[in-house]
Design a protein around this motif. Structure first.
Motif, PDB file in Angstrom:
ATOM      1  N   ILE A  44      20.049  22.718  11.064  1.00 56.50           N
ATOM      2  CA  ILE A  44      18.997  22.776  10.934  1.00 56.50           C
ATOM      3  C   ILE A  44      18.189  20.674  11.150  1.00 56.50           C
ATOM      4  O   ILE A  44      17.318  20.748  12.282  1.00 56.50           O
ATOM      5  CB  ILE A  44      17.836  23.160   9.740  1.00 56.50           C
TER       6      ILE A  44
ATOM      7  N   ILE B 294      15.004  16.384  18.053  1.00 55.90           N
ATOM      8  CA  ILE B 294      13.493  16.599  18.149  1.00 55.90           C
ATOM      9  C   ILE B 294      12.314  14.880  17.889  1.00 55.90           C
ATOM     10  O   ILE B 294      11.955  14.390  18.530  1.00 55.90           O
ATOM     11  CB  ILE B 294      12.218  17.954  17.141  1.00 55.90           C
TER      12      ILE B 294
ATOM     13  N   ARG C 215      10.480  12.541  19.674  1.00 60.46           N
ATOM     14  CA  ARG C 215       9.430  12.418  19.826  1.00 60.46           C
ATOM     15  C   ARG C 215       8.951  11.100  19.636  1.00 60.46           C
ATOM     16  O   ARG C 215       8.075  10.192  19.875  1.00 60.46           O
ATOM     17  CB  ARG C 215       8.622  12.734  18.708  1.00 60.46           C
TER      18      ARG C 215
ATOM     19  N   LEU D 173       9.075   6.461  19.316  1.00 64.55           N
ATOM     20  CA  LEU D 173       8.391   5.390  20.000  1.00 64.55           C
ATOM     21  C   LEU D 173       8.479   3.941  19.608  1.00 64.55           C
ATOM     22  O   LEU D 173       8.991   2.600  20.364  1.00 64.55           O
ATOM     23  CB  LEU D 173       8.207   5.812  21.588  1.00 64.55           C
TER      24      LEU D 173
ATOM     25  N   SER E 277       9.303   8.890  25.485  1.00 64.76           N
ATOM     26  CA  SER E 277       8.327   8.988  25.030  1.00 64.76           C
ATOM     27  C   SER E 277       7.840   7.673  24.966  1.00 64.76           C
ATOM     28  O   SER E 277       6.920   7.407  25.741  1.00 64.76           O
ATOM     29  CB  SER E 277       8.148   8.744  23.344  1.00 64.76           C
TER      30      SER E 277
ATOM     31  N   LEU F 258       8.239  16.567  28.892  1.00 60.49           N
ATOM     32  CA  LEU F 258       8.603  16.602  27.086  1.00 60.49           C
ATOM     33  C   LEU F 258       8.176  17.542  26.156  1.00 60.49           C
ATOM     34  O   LEU F 258       9.522  17.947  25.598  1.00 60.49           O
ATOM     35  CB  LEU F 258       8.794  15.033  26.700  1.00 60.49           C
ATOM     36  N   LEU F 259       7.456  18.205  26.628  1.00 61.26           N
ATOM     37  CA  LEU F 259       6.630  19.669  25.633  1.00 61.26           C
ATOM     38  C   LEU F 259       7.377  20.435  25.494  1.00 61.26           C
ATOM     39  O   LEU F 259       7.817  20.909  25.059  1.00 61.26           O
ATOM     40  CB  LEU F 259       5.373  19.710  26.047  1.00 61.26           C
TER      41      LEU F 259
ATOM     42  N   THR G   9      10.826  19.617  23.614  1.00 54.89           N
ATOM     43  CA  THR G   9      10.409  19.945  22.269  1.00 54.89           C
ATOM     44  C   THR G   9      10.249  20.943  21.672  1.00 54.89           C
ATOM     45  O   THR G   9      10.583  21.383  21.072  1.00 54.89           O
ATOM     46  CB  THR G   9       9.247  19.104  21.680  1.00 54.89           C
ATOM     47  N   MET G  10       9.439  22.354  22.323  1.00 56.00           N
ATOM     48  CA  MET G  10       8.873  23.339  21.993  1.00 56.00           C
ATOM     49  C   MET G  10      10.841  23.705  22.356  1.00 56.00           C
ATOM     50  O   MET G  10      10.550  25.116  21.424  1.00 56.00           O
ATOM     51  CB  MET G  10       8.458  24.130  23.512  1.00 56.00           C
TER      52      MET G  10
ATOM     53  N   SER H 179      12.285  23.230  19.006  1.00 56.53           N
ATOM     54  CA  SER H 179      11.131  23.288  18.060  1.00 56.53           C
ATOM     55  C   SER H 179      11.591  25.410  17.971  1.00 56.53           C
ATOM     56  O   SER H 179      12.060  25.629  16.714  1.00 56.53           O
ATOM     57  CB  SER H 179       9.824  23.481  18.661  1.00 56.53           C
ATOM     58  N   ALA H 180      11.807  25.758  18.940  1.00 53.61           N
ATOM     59  CA  ALA H 180      11.905  27.363  18.790  1.00 53.61           C
ATOM     60  C   ALA H 180      13.422  27.815  18.399  1.00 53.61           C
ATOM     61  O   ALA H 180      13.456  28.566  17.728  1.00 53.61           O
ATOM     62  CB  ALA H 180      12.016  27.769  20.409  1.00 53.61           C
TER      63      ALA H 180
ATOM     64  N   LEU I  52      15.199  25.650  16.372  1.00 57.00           N
ATOM     65  CA  LEU I  52      14.554  25.600  14.730  1.00 57.00           C
ATOM     66  C   LEU I  52      14.264  26.599  13.923  1.00 57.00           C
ATOM     67  O   LEU I  52      14.452  26.812  12.868  1.00 57.00           O
ATOM     68  CB  LEU I  52      13.410  24.110  14.783  1.00 57.00           C
TER      69      LEU I  52
END
Lengths: 274, 296
Positions: free
Chosen positions: B219, B226, B230, B232, B251, B274-275, B278-279, B282-283, B285
């Motif tokens: 985690i 992540i 994100r 910058l 970023s 980038l989205l 990160t997705m 996140s998934a 995670l």
């Protein structure tokens, strides 16, 4: 448990002290530089103590900066209050009711939790200007509330799950309406969670730069962007920059000293069972 | 009649609680994200409205893949994320293992350790820009006895090193706090049993403790990755991506292509990339830490 071992403990103290020193050193440099005159920041070599003066703070606070400080306070407090109210209500709904749309809300907000602010900058600039809220504090508060809701909802969800349902059943039997029930019976039991959520929301709203730079104008600017412009405008007036930096860092510093436990709760939320 | 209106109220009740937050996230988060996808199909300058003539289909994505600056910035970001996350994990977990036994006053030290994460990233960038300043900065002042005076932020390699040092300063304490929370939450009887079986020292760490806190470490790694994608602001303040593109995190590249070179569609296409990254993280995670599945 093994008996306490004095030399080992001493080594541990030496270790944490060294680490704390490394963490604090750059912050001490910032503090000391904020108290120096422009000439002293360029004196030969760096030293911590050179005839301290509050002139930098005076200059910073006499300029437009006071207004920006005010904007930051409005945005920070406003975003935090709204996020906590909306987040508590939504977390309560997710925890206590099984309803159509519950899973979509849950999964949607969990995935949106990590949207990078840089990704939001362009569309938000575009959309907010279309709505006529492209350069006011309200527009900034809206995006900060949206950005902070997912984390807040999930943090508070965990805390609400810990509250036994019998409490509400008893209150409902006594004729307590659902909203009054939430805010008078449940909310007081969520204080540690609300404190953690408040600190993390305030931190974003107070510190955020990217969205603030595209959604504010000369009068609605917040501190982080004002400081960034300081870097380019004034070039290398380190003393003033650091004084402004100290003012920006002060509220989070105070929170950290009074509520470190809640911060650790927030940081480890989701990873460690609280 | 009365019964059905009561039933309606009961069905609407959860939505009365959830709607304000859901509407805010829909307008303030989901809609901009969707708009980002839409804009990525149009070649627009900043401030231009969407028009059919500007429609380019997937051409902007093809351009992103072919664009050397975009590729360079992706490489910088991957390099940065790998270096800082690896070092922060080794340092943070190592220190947590060394300091695992509760000592008096640890809570005071913990407050100090969270400071770098709480203050504004712009402030962190500012402090370290000063630390690394060639003429006024303390680091070069401390190096003076050794007769070296590197121009930290003006050299591509050194500037990259400087942003890594800054990130490690800022986030090693986070890894430490996560690992410490994991270690102190371990079941004492398991450790005791292993101890009685003669497991100790490195063996204990390698075969008992680390496997037991592995989910928390996973985690932590995902959260750090992540963040690295994100962030910058620190780099924006320290180097603004330079010299050249040596510290241009993805970023920052997105931000600059929107507001400096002012190509909105291009920036939106970069954003979509980038989205997606990160997705995916996140998934992953969520697979480790899903609050819904936590149960009562």
């Amino acid at each position: 448990m093994a008996a306490r071992n004095a030399p080992a403990d001493l080594l541990r103290y030496a270790g944490v002290t060294l680490m704390a020193g490394l963490v604090l050193l750059p912050l001490a440099v910032m503090g000391s530089t904020s108290l120096k005159t422009q000439a002293d920041t360029f004196g030969s070599g760096f030293s911590f103590f050179v005839s301290p003066t509050l002139d930098n703070y005076r200059t910073v606070l006499e300029g437009r900066f006071l207004g920006y400080l005010g904007n930051s306070i409005v945005v920070g407090v406003g975003s935090t209050a709204i996020t906590l109210i909306l987040g508590t209500m939504c977390a309560y709904a997710l925890s206590r009711f099984r309803f159509a749309g519950r899973t979509s809300i849950a999964m949607g907000s969990l995935l949106l939790r990590t949207v990078p602010p840089a990704v939001l900058a362009v569309p938000v600039y575009f959309i907010w200007n279309g709505w006529g809220i492209g350069d006011g504090l309200g527009g900034l508060i809206l995006v900060y509330v949206a950005l902070n809701l997912p984390f807040t909802i999930w943090l508070l969800y965990g805390f609400i799950e810990q509250v036994p349902g019998e409490l509400e059943e008893a209150a409902a039997v006594d004729g307590c309406g659902p909203f009054r029930l939430l805010f008078t019976i449940i909310v007081p039991l969520l204080k540690p969670g609300l404190a953690a959520a408040a600190i993390f929301t305030f931190r974003i709203a107070w510190n955020e730069l990217v969205l603030a730079s595209v959604l504010t104008d000369r009068t609605t600017r917040t501190m982080p962007y004002a400081i960034y412009l300081f870097i380019t405008d004034v070039g290398v007036e380190w003393g003033k920059l650091m004084a402004a930096g100290i003012l920006l860092a002060l509220p989070p510093l105070i929170f950290t000293l009074v509520a470190a436990r809640q911060i650790v709760t927030g940081l480890t939320a989701g990873a460690v069972k609280g | 009649m009365q019964l059905s209106s009561l039933r309606l109220r009961r069905r609407l009740l959860p939505w009365m609680f959830a709607l304000p937050a859901v509407a805010t996230m829909a307008f303030g988060l989901l809609y901009p994200v969707a708009e980002s996808f839409r804009l990525s199909f149009y070649e627009l300058k900043l401030g231009e409205a969407v028009s059919p003539e500007a429609f380019r289909g997937l051409a902007l994505f093809a351009e992103v893949l072919a664009d050397s600056a975009a590729r360079q910035s992706m490489l910088v970001t991957l390099h940065f994320a790998f270096v800082v996350v690896a070092l922060e994990m080794v340092l943070g977990v190592g220190i947590a293992l060394a300091l695992e036994k509760p000592i008096r006053g640890m809570s005071a030290f913990r407050s100090i350790f969270v400071l770098p994460m709480m203050i504004a990233p712009i402030c962190v960038g500012l402090i370290w820009r000063y630390m690394f300043d060639t003429n006024a900065g303390p680091i070069n002042a401390w190096l003076e006895p050794f007769g070296v005076k590197p121009a930290w932020l003006a050299d591509p390699g050194l500037a990259f090193l400087a942003i890594c040092v800054t990130d490690i300063w800022q986030f090693t304490p986070f890894v430490f706090i996560m690992a410490l929370a994991g270690l102190q939450g371990l079941d004492r009887s398991t450790l005791e049993a292993a101890h009685l079986d003669g497991v100790s020292g490195w063996q204990m760490i390698r075969h008992i403790k680390l496997p037991l806190i592995a989910p928390i470490l996973a985690i932590t790694i995902l959260m750090r990755l992540i963040d690295a994608l994100r962030g910058l602001e620190v780099v924006y303040a320290m180097t603004n991506g330079g010299p050249g593109l040596s510290t241009e995190l993805f970023s920052l590249h997105i931000y600059k292509s929107a507001f400096v070179t002012q190509r909105m569609g291009h920036s939106a296409a970069l954003s979509v990339c980038l989205l997606i990254a990160t997705m995916v993280l996140s998934a992953a995670l969520l697979a480790f830490a899903n609050p819904i599945r936590r149960g009562r």
